[in-house]
Design a protein around this motif. Structure first.
Motif, short mmCIF file in Angstrom:
data_model
loop_
_atom_site.label_atom_id
_atom_site.label_comp_id
_atom_site.label_asym_id
_atom_site.label_seq_id
_atom_site.Cartn_x
_atom_site.Cartn_y
_atom_site.Cartn_z
N ALA A 246 -14.17 2.71 -14.77
CA ALA A 246 -14.62 1.33 -14.68
C ALA A 246 -13.46 0.38 -14.95
CB ALA A 246 -15.76 1.10 -15.67
N THR A 247 -12.41 0.48 -14.10
CA THR A 247 -11.27 -0.43 -14.24
C THR A 247 -11.08 -1.19 -12.94
OG1 THR A 247 -9.69 1.18 -13.38
CG2 THR A 247 -10.10 1.23 -15.76
N GLU A 248 -10.48 -2.37 -13.03
CA GLU A 248 -10.27 -3.18 -11.83
C GLU A 248 -9.44 -2.40 -10.81
OE1 GLU A 248 -10.22 -5.44 -8.80
OE2 GLU A 248 -11.64 -5.76 -10.45
N GLU A 249 -8.48 -1.61 -11.34
CA GLU A 249 -7.61 -0.82 -10.47
C GLU A 249 -8.41 0.19 -9.63
OE1 GLU A 249 -4.74 1.44 -12.61
OE2 GLU A 249 -3.14 0.86 -11.24
N ALA A 250 -9.30 0.90 -10.31
CA ALA A 250 -10.13 1.90 -9.62
C ALA A 250 -11.08 1.20 -8.65
CB ALA A 250 -10.92 2.72 -10.63
N TRP A 251 -11.69 0.12 -9.10
CA TRP A 251 -12.62 -0.62 -8.24
C TRP A 251 -11.93 -1.09 -6.96
CZ3 TRP A 251 -14.56 -3.78 -13.03
CH2 TRP A 251 -15.55 -3.04 -13.69
N ALA A 252 -10.71 -1.64 -7.13
CA ALA A 252 -9.99 -2.19 -5.97
C ALA A 252 -9.71 -1.09 -4.95
CB ALA A 252 -8.68 -2.83 -6.44
N GLN A 253 -9.41 0.12 -5.42
CA GLN A 253 -9.14 1.23 -4.49
C GLN A 253 -10.39 1.64 -3.73
OE1 GLN A 253 -6.60 4.60 -5.49
NE2 GLN A 253 -6.24 3.60 -7.45
N ASN A 254 -11.56 1.44 -4.37
CA ASN A 254 -12.81 1.86 -3.74
C ASN A 254 -13.40 0.80 -2.81
OD1 ASN A 254 -12.72 4.36 -4.96
ND2 ASN A 254 -13.80 3.65 -6.78
N ARG A 255 -12.89 -0.42 -2.90
CA ARG A 255 -13.40 -1.49 -2.01
C ARG A 255 -12.62 -1.45 -0.71
NH1 ARG A 255 -13.18 -4.77 -6.89
NH2 ARG A 255 -11.21 -5.63 -6.18
N ARG A 256 -13.03 -0.55 0.19
CA ARG A 256 -12.20 -0.35 1.38
C ARG A 256 -13.04 0.18 2.54
NH1 ARG A 256 -12.57 4.29 -0.99
NH2 ARG A 256 -12.57 6.03 0.45
N ALA A 257 -12.47 0.08 3.73
CA ALA A 257 -13.06 0.73 4.90
C ALA A 257 -12.00 1.67 5.45
CB ALA A 257 -13.47 -0.29 5.94
N ASP A 258 -12.41 2.90 5.78
CA ASP A 258 -11.48 3.89 6.31
C ASP A 258 -11.75 4.10 7.79
OD1 ASP A 258 -10.31 4.37 3.82
OD2 ASP A 258 -11.84 5.87 3.31
N ILE A 259 -10.67 4.18 8.56
CA ILE A 259 -10.79 4.55 9.97
C ILE A 259 -10.59 6.06 10.02
CG2 ILE A 259 -9.70 4.35 12.23
CD1 ILE A 259 -8.95 1.43 11.32
N ALA A 260 -11.66 6.78 10.36
CA ALA A 260 -11.62 8.24 10.27
C ALA A 260 -11.61 8.87 11.65
CB ALA A 260 -12.81 8.74 9.46
N TYR A 261 -10.48 9.49 11.98
CA TYR A 261 -10.36 10.21 13.26
C TYR A 261 -10.91 11.62 13.12
CZ TYR A 261 -7.33 6.60 15.18
OH TYR A 261 -6.84 5.42 15.66
N PRO A 262 -11.40 12.17 14.24
CA PRO A 262 -11.72 13.61 14.19
C PRO A 262 -10.40 14.38 14.17
CG PRO A 262 -12.39 12.66 16.31
CD PRO A 262 -11.70 11.57 15.55
N MET A 263 -10.10 15.01 13.07
CA MET A 263 -8.82 15.70 12.91
C MET A 263 -9.01 17.20 13.09
SD MET A 263 -6.74 13.17 11.95
CE MET A 263 -5.33 13.81 11.06
N PHE A 264 -8.04 17.80 13.79
CA PHE A 264 -8.05 19.27 13.83
C PHE A 264 -7.79 19.78 12.42
CE2 PHE A 264 -6.96 18.82 18.44
CZ PHE A 264 -8.09 19.48 18.91
N ASP A 265 -8.54 20.79 12.06
CA ASP A 265 -8.41 21.34 10.72
C ASP A 265 -7.90 22.77 10.86
OD1 ASP A 265 -8.73 22.07 8.09
OD2 ASP A 265 -10.87 22.50 8.33
N TYR A 266 -6.60 22.94 10.63
CA TYR A 266 -6.05 24.30 10.81
C TYR A 266 -6.03 25.03 9.48
CZ TYR A 266 -4.49 22.50 15.26
OH TYR A 266 -4.45 21.94 16.50
#
Lengths: 266, 435
Positions: A246-266
């Motif tokens: 519960a820190t501003e640092e952790a909160w700031a990292q979680n306030r985000r949107a990720d662009i997620a590509y379908p990645m090959f998983d080797y």
């Protein structure tokens, strides 16, 4: 010849003395016997000498032969050594070739396996698309290297937001434009835009905030010409945090949107 | 109009040491106020109840149940015992201010346990109930909860909802465990265990199914999990996010939040999946639907007014959403009580999230808890208590508070975080959990 002359001289002198001294003179038989014995002696000596010479000659010849054999042996050994080295080189060369061949075969096999694995992963994705009611042709998958080659900025896939906000900071414009370009030139690639928020407040209401964030990214990509079928905006609310506490640092990292590509998983 | 219960009543804590048997399930009860109007009741040790383990003693279990009622004041009766046929010493109990006494006998036979009990009215010197209950001898606690429910019903007009189950999702990292336990935290059973986040569990009205949101795929989907068979079914997997399921009272429909048409909007779907019908139609964030007990209205959270507030819409007729909360700038997670009169919700004030309740009829607001991060309120089936997720010393815990704010209790869960809480219907206690 010289020897013959000396011999003749001796015989002559002996004869003379025999003629001059009658009183002490020996009989001719005795003289003849002496002479024969002497001659016999000389002959024997001569023979011994000859024998000695022959022996010496023999030793010399034997030594010569030994030396010759020694030399021949040495030469043969050298030849054998050279032969051995050559054989070893041939063997190593062969091994090298085999190793090379093996490596190529292995690489071919690996490539084949990779292709099979990629085909398998794309088939899973196709099934997933079908199950999700999506276009099953959207099976484009990427690797990190592929993204880096296309544009290194594509490896940046997160957009961060202020508390309870969903407006995109203008500093992300080039990032979003790069992703839009990549999607336009790779029309079988479908991305998920995953909205997230910090863990304050109602988990369900936070889902709708995360949705606002992913919707905002989706709108920006659509405005840049990406076909809508290639983007799906979802929200994980506060359920998939990347930072805990519960820190501003952790909160700031979680306030985000990720662009997620379908990645090959080797 | 706003009633701050905590300020009206002095804090009064019933000493937990008197009930050492409760320590194992880590239930702690706190009476905040209102003890003056409570019925004082003593539960004596049952004659023939030879259980060495106090957690298995009928009298102890009944007393512990009644302690969690805002209508009861349980009188310490440790060491006192009486059988069903015994005559109660009226003078003794009258002089100690006890209104009611529960006495009984217990028998164990052929793998069954039977209790014959009576509720004795001290003032009138008569027995209000004489009853016999039977259960498998492994279900002593259920037997005792049934006695407590019956006593409570007779004295207050409503069941204590003691013989019910609760459900919660315990989260650690990204992995989730769905647990079901008795309403008092005992008999915890693992229903489902997964590496993905799970949230928003909601119990079906018939008690056999749970609806919840799972993130095991990239697209968040809603599942209905039959707890009697362990079978799970995806019932909502529309494009985008599928979240916040709420059962209709007949169990045939789910109100859900979908983003398939953009944003977060409320839809009605079949509980078996499909047939999405849009209920809310706005450009705002609309989510967290909760059905009224008559199935005619839905309460939900919306930020259409600029900050999250609670609104109400009719389900079957067209009608404009009506705003129902006006107090404060952050009110979310509405949950209708079974009587349809109250709803519980989460309010935020100065960065603290706490549980409040509001009366639908007169708008009365009660601030019930004062936690730092209380959330996910869920009503008991009798509508008299609210279970919610809270934290104690950084660990996830369950809190519960009576709707009048006078009694609260906590259940330790030994979990990192609680992501969703549900209280099963009356029928939930007998549901056999498949694991």
């Amino acid at each position: 010849m010289k020897r013959l002359f000396v011999l003749s001289l001796v015989i002559l002198l002996t004869a003379c003395s025999s003629i001059s001294g009658d009183k002490g003179a020996l009989s001719s038989e005795e003289l003849a016997a002496q002479e024969a014995a002497r001659q016999e002696e000389m002959r024997r000596q001569e023979e011994a000498r000859q024998e000695e010479l022959r022996r010496q000659e023999e030793v010399r010849r034997q030594e010569e032969e030994a030396r010759r054999q020694e030399a021949a042996k040495l030469e043969e050994e050298q030849w054998r050594e050279a032969e051995r080295i050559a054989a070893e080189e041939r063997r190593q060369e062969q091994m090298r070739l085999q190793e090379e061949e093996r490596r190529q075969e292995e690489a071919r096999l690996q490539e084949e396996l990779r292709r099979q694995e990629e085909a398998r992963q794309m088939e899973i994705l196709r099934q997933q698309r079908l199950e999700d009611g999506d276009d099953p042709s959207l099976v484009g998958m990427v690797t990190k290297e592929q993204l880096r080659e296309a544009d290194p900025i594509l490896l940046e896939q997160s957009v961060f937001f202020d508390f309870d906000r969903y407006e995109i900071d203008p500093k992300y414009a080039s990032l979003i434009a790069a992703h839009a370009r990549f999607l336009i030139v790779n029309p079988t690639v479908k991305i998920f835009v995953e909205g997230n928020c910090d863990d304050r407040g109602s988990p369900e209401y936070n889902i709708s905030l995360g949705q606002r964030r992913s919707d905002a990214i989706q709108r920006a990509l659509l405005a840049l010409g990406v076909p809508s079928r290639q983007i799906e905006a979802v929200s994980y609310g506060a359920e998939r945090p990347v930072a805990y506490g519960a820190t501003e640092e952790a909160w700031a990292q979680n306030r985000r949107a990720d662009i997620a590509y379908p990645m090959f998983d080797y | 109009m706003t009633l701050v219960i905590r300020n009206l009543f002095a804090l009064f804590i019933i000493c937990i040491a008197a009930m050492p048997g409760l320590a194992r399930a880590q239930v702690s009860v706190e009476v905040v106020g209102g003890e003056g109007s409570r019925i004082s009741i003593a539960v004596l040790s049952f004659h023939g109840d030879e259980a060495v383990d106090e957690e298995q003693r009928i009298g102890q279990i009944v007393a512990a149940d009644l302690m969690r009622s805002s209508a009861m004041r349980v009188v310490e009766a440790a060491g006192l015992g009486a059988g069903f046929d015994d005559q109660v010493d009226y003078d003794y109990f009258a002089s100690s201010g006890t209104d009611m006494v529960v006495i009984g006998n217990a028998f164990k036979r052929n793998g069954k346990i039977q209790a014959r009990y009576a509720l004795v009215d001290i003032a009138r010197q008569e027995r209000l109930i004489e009853d016999t209950v039977t259960e498998n001898d492994s279900a002593v606690r259920l037997l005792a909860h049934r006695i407590a429910d019956r006593v409570h019903l007779l004295l207050t007009g409503y069941s204590g909802a003691y013989a019910t189950k609760i459900c919660y999702v315990a989260r650690d990292g990204h992995s989730s465990k769905i647990f079901i336990s008795d309403a008092d935290g005992y008999n915890r059973q693992l229903v489902y265990d997964t590496d993905s986040p799970i949230m928003s569990p909601q119990w079906s009205p018939d008690g056999t199914r749970l609806a919840y949101v799972s993130f095991e795929r990239q697209r968040p989907r809603i599942y209905v999990h039959d707890i009697t068979t362990g079978k799970r079914k995806v019932v909502s997997k529309f494009r985008g996010t599928n979240s916040a399921p709420a059962w209709s009272p007949d169990g045939k429909k789910l109100a859900v939040t979908l983003s398939k048409d953009g944003g977060s909007q409320i839809y009605l779907i079949d509980a078996s999946g499909g047939n999405a019908k849009r209920l809310s139609d706005s450009r705002s964030r609309d989510t967290e639907p909760s059905f009224s007990p008559d199935g005619r209205h839905i309460l939900f959270t919306s930020d259409r007014g600029g900050s999250p507030q609670i609104y109400r819409i009719p389900v079957n007729s067209r009608g404009r959403p009506q705003r129902v909360t006006f107090d404060g700038r952050y009110n979310t997670s509405p949950k209708y009580a079974a009587d349809g009169q109250w709803f519980a919700y989460v309010r935020m004030e100065a960065g603290r999230f706490s549980i409040a309740a509001q009366n639908m009829d007169n708008g009365e607001v009660r601030y019930l808890t004062s936690g730092r991060d209380d959330r996910s309120p869920a009503f008991s089936p009798n509508g008299k208590a609210i279970l919610y997720a809270t934290e104690v010393k950084g660990r996830g815990a369950l809190g519960a508070i009576s709707i009048d704010g006078s009694t609260r209790w906590g259940i330790a869960t030994y979990s990192h975080d609680i992501r969703g809480v549900a209280w099963g219907p009356y029928d939930s206690y007998r549901v056999e959990v498949s694991q």
